[in-house]
Structures are given as structure tokens and as C-alpha cells.
Motif scaffolding. Structure first.
Motif, PDB file in Angstrom:
ATOM      1  N   ASN A 437       0.834  -1.211   0.000  1.00 52.94           N
ATOM      2  CA  ASN A 437       0.000   0.000   0.000  1.00 52.94           C
ATOM      3  C   ASN A 437       0.863   1.254   0.000  1.00 52.94           C
ATOM      4  O   ASN A 437       0.577   2.234  -0.702  1.00 52.94           O
ATOM      5  N   ALA A 438       1.932   1.212   0.826  1.00 55.18           N
ATOM      6  CA  ALA A 438       2.814   2.381   0.905  1.00 55.18           C
ATOM      7  C   ALA A 438       3.478   2.647  -0.442  1.00 55.18           C
ATOM      8  O   ALA A 438       3.738   3.801  -0.802  1.00 55.18           O
ATOM      9  N   LYS A 440       2.091   1.712  -3.382  1.00 56.60           N
ATOM     10  CA  LYS A 440       1.022   2.029  -4.344  1.00 56.60           C
ATOM     11  C   LYS A 440       0.498   3.450  -4.173  1.00 56.60           C
ATOM     12  O   LYS A 440       0.414   4.208  -5.159  1.00 56.60           O
ATOM     13  N   TYR A 441       0.155   3.819  -2.933  1.00 63.47           N
ATOM     14  CA  TYR A 441      -0.533   5.106  -2.733  1.00 63.47           C
ATOM     15  C   TYR A 441       0.481   6.222  -2.479  1.00 63.47           C
ATOM     16  O   TYR A 441       0.533   6.822  -1.413  1.00 63.47           O
ATOM     17  N   ASP A 496       4.899   6.193   5.277  1.00 61.89           N
ATOM     18  CA  ASP A 496       5.233   6.603   3.898  1.00 61.89           C
ATOM     19  C   ASP A 496       5.014   8.092   3.732  1.00 61.89           C
ATOM     20  O   ASP A 496       4.410   8.740   4.580  1.00 61.89           O
ATOM     21  N   GLY A 500      -1.522  10.154   1.625  1.00 60.87           N
ATOM     22  CA  GLY A 500      -2.214  10.408   2.885  1.00 60.87           C
ATOM     23  C   GLY A 500      -3.697  10.075   2.794  1.00 60.87           C
ATOM     24  O   GLY A 500      -4.216   9.711   1.726  1.00 60.87           O
ATOM     25  N   ILE A 501      -4.368  10.187   3.918  1.00 65.10           N
ATOM     26  CA  ILE A 501      -5.797   9.850   3.981  1.00 65.10           C
ATOM     27  C   ILE A 501      -6.512  11.024   4.658  1.00 65.10           C
ATOM     28  O   ILE A 501      -6.037  11.544   5.664  1.00 65.10           O
ATOM     29  N   LYS A 514     -13.342  -2.014   1.407  1.00 63.81           N
ATOM     30  CA  LYS A 514     -13.412  -0.552   1.366  1.00 63.81           C
ATOM     31  C   LYS A 514     -12.201   0.008   0.626  1.00 63.81           C
ATOM     32  O   LYS A 514     -11.052  -0.203   1.008  1.00 63.81           O
ATOM     33  N   SER A 519      -8.803   5.905  -5.224  1.00 60.04           N
ATOM     34  CA  SER A 519      -7.749   4.897  -5.079  1.00 60.04           C
ATOM     35  C   SER A 519      -7.381   4.261  -6.409  1.00 60.04           C
ATOM     36  O   SER A 519      -6.222   3.874  -6.626  1.00 60.04           O
ATOM     37  N   SER A 526      -8.454  -4.870  -3.984  1.00 56.14           N
ATOM     38  CA  SER A 526      -9.736  -5.477  -3.606  1.00 56.14           C
ATOM     39  C   SER A 526     -10.388  -4.729  -2.447  1.00 56.14           C
ATOM     40  O   SER A 526     -11.543  -4.961  -2.122  1.00 56.14           O
ATOM     41  N   GLY A 527      -9.637  -3.883  -1.775  1.00 51.79           N
ATOM     42  CA  GLY A 527     -10.185  -3.224  -0.582  1.00 51.79           C
ATOM     43  C   GLY A 527     -10.202  -4.173   0.612  1.00 51.79           C
ATOM     44  O   GLY A 527     -10.893  -3.940   1.598  1.00 51.79           O
ATOM     45  N   GLY A 529      -7.042  -5.684   1.764  1.00 50.38           N
ATOM     46  CA  GLY A 529      -5.690  -5.813   2.341  1.00 50.38           C
ATOM     47  C   GLY A 529      -5.642  -5.422   3.809  1.00 50.38           C
ATOM     48  O   GLY A 529      -5.156  -6.186   4.661  1.00 50.38           O
ATOM     49  N   LEU A 530      -6.178  -4.234   4.133  1.00 47.56           N
ATOM     50  CA  LEU A 530      -6.103  -3.765   5.532  1.00 47.56           C
ATOM     51  C   LEU A 530      -7.045  -4.556   6.444  1.00 47.56           C
ATOM     52  O   LEU A 530      -6.787  -4.691   7.633  1.00 47.56           O
ATOM     53  N   THR A 531      -8.136  -5.073   5.859  1.00 49.27           N
ATOM     54  CA  THR A 531      -9.052  -5.907   6.665  1.00 49.27           C
ATOM     55  C   THR A 531      -8.317  -7.172   7.101  1.00 49.27           C
ATOM     56  O   THR A 531      -8.455  -7.626   8.251  1.00 49.27           O
ATOM     57  N   SER A 554       1.234   8.687   5.437  1.00 49.58           N
ATOM     58  CA  SER A 554       0.492   7.920   6.450  1.00 49.58           C
ATOM     59  C   SER A 554       1.455   7.051   7.253  1.00 49.58           C
ATOM     60  O   SER A 554       2.518   6.675   6.761  1.00 49.58           O
TER      61      SER A 554
HETATM   62  P1  ADP Z   1      -6.648  -1.936  -1.469  1.00 50.24           P
HETATM   63  O1  ADP Z   1      -5.303  -1.378  -1.370  1.00 50.24           O
HETATM   64  O2  ADP Z   1      -6.673  -3.270  -2.080  1.00 50.24           O
HETATM   65  O3  ADP Z   1      -7.630  -0.990  -2.001  1.00 50.24           O
HETATM   66  P2  ADP Z   1      -6.628  -1.970   1.396  1.00 50.24           P
HETATM   67  O4  ADP Z   1      -7.560  -2.611   2.355  1.00 50.24           O
HETATM   68  O5  ADP Z   1      -5.212  -2.370   1.476  1.00 50.24           O
HETATM   69  O6  ADP Z   1      -7.205  -2.219  -0.030  1.00 50.24           O
HETATM   70  O7  ADP Z   1      -6.738  -0.434   1.635  1.00 50.24           O
HETATM   71  C1  ADP Z   1      -7.983   0.164   1.719  1.00 50.24           C
HETATM   72  C2  ADP Z   1      -7.905   1.586   1.243  1.00 50.24           C
HETATM   73  O8  ADP Z   1      -7.162   2.374   2.159  1.00 50.24           O
HETATM   74  C3  ADP Z   1      -7.169   1.751  -0.039  1.00 50.24           C
HETATM   75  O9  ADP Z   1      -8.071   1.564  -1.147  1.00 50.24           O
HETATM   76  C4  ADP Z   1      -6.689   3.181   0.025  1.00 50.24           C
HETATM   77  O10 ADP Z   1      -7.698   4.039  -0.361  1.00 50.24           O
HETATM   78  C5  ADP Z   1      -6.426   3.366   1.477  1.00 50.24           C
HETATM   79  N1  ADP Z   1      -5.005   3.164   1.829  1.00 50.24           N
HETATM   80  C6  ADP Z   1      -4.432   2.040   2.251  1.00 50.24           C
HETATM   81  N2  ADP Z   1      -3.118   2.238   2.469  1.00 50.24           N
HETATM   82  C7  ADP Z   1      -2.863   3.528   2.191  1.00 50.24           C
HETATM   83  C8  ADP Z   1      -1.676   4.359   2.235  1.00 50.24           C
HETATM   84  N3  ADP Z   1      -0.508   3.886   2.639  1.00 50.24           N
HETATM   85  N4  ADP Z   1      -1.802   5.644   1.885  1.00 50.24           N
HETATM   86  C9  ADP Z   1      -2.993   6.168   1.525  1.00 50.24           C
HETATM   87  N5  ADP Z   1      -4.133   5.435   1.458  1.00 50.24           N
HETATM   88  C10 ADP Z   1      -4.067   4.134   1.760  1.00 50.24           C
END
Ligand code: ADP
Length: 583
Positions: A437-438, A440-441, A496, A500-501, A514, A519, A526-527, A529-531, A554
Motif C-alpha cells: 500500500n505504501a 502504491k498510494y 510513507d 495520505g488519507i 473498502k 484509489s 480489492s479493498g 488488504g487492511l481488513t 500515512s
Molecule cells: P486496497 O489497497 O486493495 O484498495 P486496502 O484494504 O489495502 O485495499 O486499503 C484500503 C484503502 O485504504 C485503499 O483503497 C486506500 O484508499 C487506502 N489506503 C491504504 N493504504 C494507504 C496508504 N498507505 N496511503 C494512503 N491510502 C491508503
């Protein structure tokens, strides 16, 4: 008084012949002649004088004689020690000047003249307390007995003076101890009591008496059986107490529960002469303990239900994902076949719809895969062991090596990570998700990721007191940084400098499927990863939360063991603190 009046000087004959040692034989004796009588009296007088002298010299109290005008005529060694004046410097001096504090002198002279005038005095022939004056000017408490000595030419006075400093100190210490004890007893929820054989209450006190409607003054001296008639518990306690049983007992009185501890009081022969006891009102304590037990039981039940429903949910997710994959695979195949076989026949609009069909089924497939992974994360047994987190992180970095290179992301690890008790494979998944995620975003030209940790020891306190950039604000929100430092387990983080969020989305990122708005611009996902991260961390008893500044970056934090403050139940609380729910 003689200079050497040792009784030995008079010899045994004197003792035998003196009136102190009468001849008890029945043999009649001839009446003594006058010279014999005189000699006998002289001897007796000499012996009395010797006895008195010995007493005077060795008395443990100060003995002082004064004449009718208050001039010292005799001053024994103990008076020397007590007042600091030698006999040579005292005899012949006015008593008042030497040993009576100035503030008492007027009263002394008044007493003296009153007695001389009336032959009566309140201070004569009785013990009274006053102060003595030492040669060094200090005063000390004394107990004095004054007697009148009739003399051929008038009267004189003899005083016995005892230093009561030590006794006064003991009395004062005793009063203080009593006062302290009284204060404790008066304010603590206890009843202290002493009972004599037969159950007569000789002492009873304590705040807890109010709770049973008993007043100390009304029951002292009465039998405990009268005060609590026909109460078998009290009788039992009393009986056991007088048998020497010191084990505590619980007694119910007037709807209150008391824990009674009693100690026997024994005389020199070891016989129990009384029992002294403390009864503590434990009603509230028992009620609280009972409530706690009921709550714990309910919690345990709820936990078990939760665990069961989580397992069922995982099982359900697994079945659904697994079963849906089969028809989905068919749809994916047909979509591809349609594009390959009929792509040239249909027009551009039809072709793009077929393409959309394939993409949507691919996405659905991805989501089902994520769901399967999620249910696996919940059901697979954790292989917990002491694991080197450096190795765990290195494996994750290796797996993501291509993406890191491709996106030119610098990785920094400020200091080696510690070992942790965890399932290294599952924690590896946590790191892979957070690091990917770090990567990608992130929209910055110079991208970086920092992987680090905070310890719970002083370093944590230091950091928490002067928060470093990005340090979990939850530490501050716990109220006291010291408490936080003591109770928190090590905190790991992945930081990272990405997109940011926004604050209103912080609470949502851990939700199932989610993805935050926008994004997709940074890549597919898939939304889930964090779950999955949350699930793995929570299964370790830890917590996960995020802090972020929109457009700046973040930091995702997690722990791998419960904090001692709430045994891990604080996860939701902490997440709420840091991540307000997104609705
Ligand atoms: P995915 O990455 O597959 O969409 P995740 O559950 O890993 O799903 O993350 C959920 C959402 O949280 C992401 O779609 C993104 O919008 C946000 N997110 C996650 N990690 C980060 C990050 N490091 N920086 C900014 N936003 C993030």
C-alpha cells in the motif's frame, strides 16, 4: 548523721539487741539498768541514722530538705544528678532560686507562708506534678511529695522529687498512638472489640457500628449474648476465639457481611483472658466481587459467542467465495471466448462491453480471492514462535522487490527490529500488505517508506512526552504518558510520504472491501488488504491503527500482543481515538 554510718559498723550484736530484732525466746530477763537502757537507745539511734543515711544516699529519687524559710539543708546525690547542682553548691541556698522555674516561684512562696500560718497546705503530704529547673536553665516535668518534719525548734520540710520526663514521653507517645488508632478505627469500615470470658464486651469501637445500629457506649460492659441474642454465628466466633482459633470468619449482621479476625489475649500462664477482634465490613467488596464475577462470566460467554460467530462467518465467507469461484471461472472463460471469437464481428461499443464484462469478472475473481485469504487469516491456526522481525520484513521486501524498484521507492529502517512472539508467516502478510500500500498510494517524485518500531520502555516515555513526528497520538490520549509507557507493548509501524488519507476516512480503511475515493488512480485493489491486516493483528492479541496527514503521508501502527491496561480489548477504543468512524 554520721560520716560513715554503714550498718556493718554496728555489728551483729546491735541488731540482735535492738528493738528491730526483739528477743523472741521465752527466757525471762532481768530488767536493764539505766546505763544499759541508755546504751541501747544510743545504738538504736545510731542504727536508724545509718538506715536513713543509706536511703538518702542511694535513693533513686531526689531527696531535699529545706527549713521553714525555704533554705536547703540537705541535698542527696540523686538531687545532684537531677538538677545539676552539687550538694556543696546547694545546701544553704534558697530552694526557689535553684530548682523552681521563675513562673512557679510566687506560688511556692505563697504555699510556704500559708502553711506556716495555718499548718495546712494543699501541696503537703500528697503527690503533685510540676516542673523542675535544671542548672542549665532547662525545665523538666517532676512529681513531688512534700512532708513536714517536726523539729525541736519548729518545722522543716522534706521533698521527694522524681523526674517524670520519660514517663511523660511514654504517656504522650501512648496518647498519640491511641489517637492514631482512634482515627483509623473511627473512619475505617471496621469494628474493633475486646471480650472477656463469658462474652462481656470490654471495648468496642468503629465506624462500621453505624451499619448495624449499635452504639459503643450502650454495649460496653454488657454480654455479647444480650447485644446479639440467639445469634449462633456470634456465639460460634466467641467460642472459637476462647479456644484459640484465629482463622477469619464471615458473619452476617443486619444485612451486612463482616469478616472477623480475632486474636486471643493470654496471661503469663498462657490462659486466654480475653479476645480482641477486628470485624471488617466487606459487604461492598463482596457485592463488587460478585458483580465482577457476573460481568466476567457474561463477557466470557459473549467472547465465546463472538468467537463462534466469527468462525462461522469465516467459514461462510470461505464457502461463498469458494463456490462462487466455479461459475465465475466459466463467466471469465466465456467472456474471453466471446472477445476472441466474436470480437471482430461486433461493433466497437459491443467490443468494449465485452471487455468490461471480462474486467468485471476479473475483479470479482480478485475479490473472491481476497475473501478466501481473509477467511484463511481467520481460521488458520497460528504457529506462534519467537521470530526475528528483521527476517520477516526482509522477506516482505524481497517479495515486493520488483514493485519497489519499478516505482523507485527508497526503504529505510532506522534501527533493527526486535524479536517478537508471533506467527512469522502471518506477520509477513501484514508487512506485505502495508508495504505494498505504501508503494502504491504514493504520488511523490521521491518516494520513501520507513519501517520501524517504538519500545515500551523509557524510550517510549521520552518520545511520548515529546512526541516525534507521526508518533501515535493514542499514547497522549491515554491520559498519562507514564501509564501508557508502562502498559503498552512494542509498537511497529510502516510510514510513507504518500498521498495520505483525509481525516474523515481514517476509520474506514480497515473495513471489508473498502477502497477510498480516487484509489483506482494509484492501482487496482480489492479493498481487503487492511481488513486482512487487522484480522491477523487481532488474532495475535494486538491492535492496528493509522495516523495520516492528507497529501503528506500515512503511518500504520500495530502491536502483536495485548497491552496490560485492557488485555487487548482496547483495540476498538484506540482505533476510535485515532480513527474516527467513517459513515
Ligand atoms: P486496497 O489497497 O486493495 O484498495 P486496502 O484494504 O489495502 O485495499 O486499503 C484500503 C484503502 O485504504 C485503499 O483503497 C486506500 O484508499 C487506502 N489506503 C491504504 N493504504 C494507504 C496508504 N498507505 N496511503 C494512503 N491510502 C491508503
Amino acid at each position: 548523721m554520721t560520716d560513715d554510718p554503714s550498718p556493718e559498723r554496728f555489728g551483729p550484736g546491735v541488731m540482735e539487741g535492738s528493738s528491730l530484732s526483739p528477743n523472741l525466746t521465752d527466757t525471762p530477763r532481768a530488767a536493764p539498768t539505766l546505763p544499759e537502757e541508755f546504751s541501747l537507745c544510743t545504738r538504736e539511734l545510731a542504727m536508724d541514722a545509718a538506715c536513713y543515711h543509706a536511703l538518702f544516699e542511694h535513693a533513686l529519687d531526689a531527696l531535699i530538705h529545706i527549713d521553714a524559710s525555704g533554705i536547703i539543708t540537705a541535698w542527696n546525690p540523686q538531687a545532684e544528678r537531677l538538677f545539676g547542682w552539687p550538694a556543696a553548691a546547694s545546701v544553704g541556698k534558697p530552694l526557689a532560686d535553684l530548682v523552681i522555674p521563675p513562673r512557679h516561684q510566687a506560688a511556692f512562696f505563697e504555699c510556704l507562708s500559708h502553711f506556716l500560718a495555718t499548718r495546712h497546705g494543699a501541696a503537703v503530704d500528697r503527690r503533685f506534678e510540676t516542673s523542675g529547673l535544671h542548672r542549665d536553665g532547662s525545665e523538666f516535668p517532676v512529681e513531688v511529695t512534700v512532708t513536714v518534719v517536726p523539729m525541736s525548734e519548729g518545722i522543716a520540710f522534706s521533698a521527694i522529687v522524681r523526674d517524670t520526663t520519660h514517663q511523660k514521653q511514654i504517656e504522650s507517645d501512648l496518647r498519640l498512638a491511641e489517637h492514631r488508632l482512634g482515627a483509623i478505627i473511627a473512619n475505617a469500615p471496621v469494628i474493633v472489640f475486646a471480650a472477656a470470658p463469658g462474652g462481656v464486651i470490654s471495648w468496642i469501637q468503629g465506624k462500621a457500628l453505624e451499619a448495624i445500629g449499635v452504639r459503643s457506649a450502650e454495649v460496653i460492659g454488657r454480654s455479647i449474648h444480650d447485644v446479639f441474642p440467639n445469634d449462633p454465628q456470634i456465639q460460634d466466633i466467641l467460642r472459637r476465639g476462647f479456644q484459640g482459633d484465629t482463622s477469619p470468619k464471615i458473619v452476617e449482621l443486619a444485612g451486612q457481611a463482616f469478616e472477623v479476625h480475632q486474636l486471643p489475649h493470654r496471661d503469663d500462664n498462657g490462659c486466654i483472658t480475653a479476645i480482641v477482634g477486628v470485624a471488617t465490613n466487606v459487604t461492598e467488596h463482596r457485592r463488587a466481587a460478585e458483580e465482577l464475577r457476573v460481568t466476567a462470566e457474561a463477557l466470557e460467554k459473549r467472547n465465546a459467542e463472538l468467537l463462534r460467530s466469527n468462525l462461522e462467518l469465516d467459514e461462510f465467507a470461505h464457502i461463498v467465495a469458494h463456490d462462487l469461484k466455479e461459475p465465475l471461472r466459466g463467466m471469465q472463460t466465456y467472456a474471453s471466448v466471446l472477445i476472441d471469437a466474436y470480437g471482430d464481428i461486433v461493433d466497437t461499443a459491443g467490443r468494449s462491453r465485452l471487455e468490461a464484462l471480462r474486467q468485471l469478472s476479473d475483479r470479482l475473481n480478485q475479490q473472491l480471492e481476497a475473501l478466501l485469504e481473509y477467511s484463511r487469516a481467520g481460521s488458520v491456526e497460528l504457529a506462534m514462535r519467537e521470530s526475528d522481525l528483521n527476517q520477516v520484513v526482509n522477506r516482505a521486501l524481497f517479495a515486493l522487490g520488483f514493485a519497489l524498484q519499478d516505482r523507485r521507492v527508497a526503504v529505510r529502517i532506522p534501527r533493527p527490529l526486535p524479536a517478537a512472539r508471533c506467527d512469522p508467516h502471518r506477520v509477513n502478510e501484514v508487512y506485505i500488505n502495508l508495504i505494498s500500500n505504501a508503494i502504491k498510494y504514493n504520488d511523490k517524485p521521491e518516494k520513501w517508506i520507513e519501517i520501524g518500531w517504538y519500545e515500551r520502555e523509557p524510550a517510549v516515555t521520552d518520545v511520548a512526552e515529546t512526541p516525534a513526528a507521526g508518533f501515535p497520538s493514542a499514547f497522549d490520549q491515554c491520559g498519562s504518558t507514564k501509564v501508557a509507557a508502562d502498559l503498552m507493548p512494542p509498537v511497529f509501524y510502516v510510514r510513507d510520504n504518500g498521498i495520505g488519507i483525509e481525516p474523515q476516512h481514517l476509520g474506514a480503511v480497515f473495513r471489508v472491501f473498502k477502497r477510498l475515493p480516487g484509489s483506482d488512480e494509484y492501482g487496482s485493489g480489492s479493498g481487503m488488504g487492511l481488513t486482512i491486516v487487522k484480522k491477523i493483528v487481532e488474532r495475535h492479541g494486538g491492535r492496528v491503527w493509522v495516523e495520516s496527514t492528507h497529501k503528506e503521508g500515512s503511518t500504520f501502527f500495530f502491536t502483536l500482543e495485548p497491552g496490560m491496561d485492557n488485555g487487548g480489548a482496547g483495540h476498538d477504543q484506540r482505533q476510535t481515538l485515532s480513527n474516527p468512524p467513517d459513515r
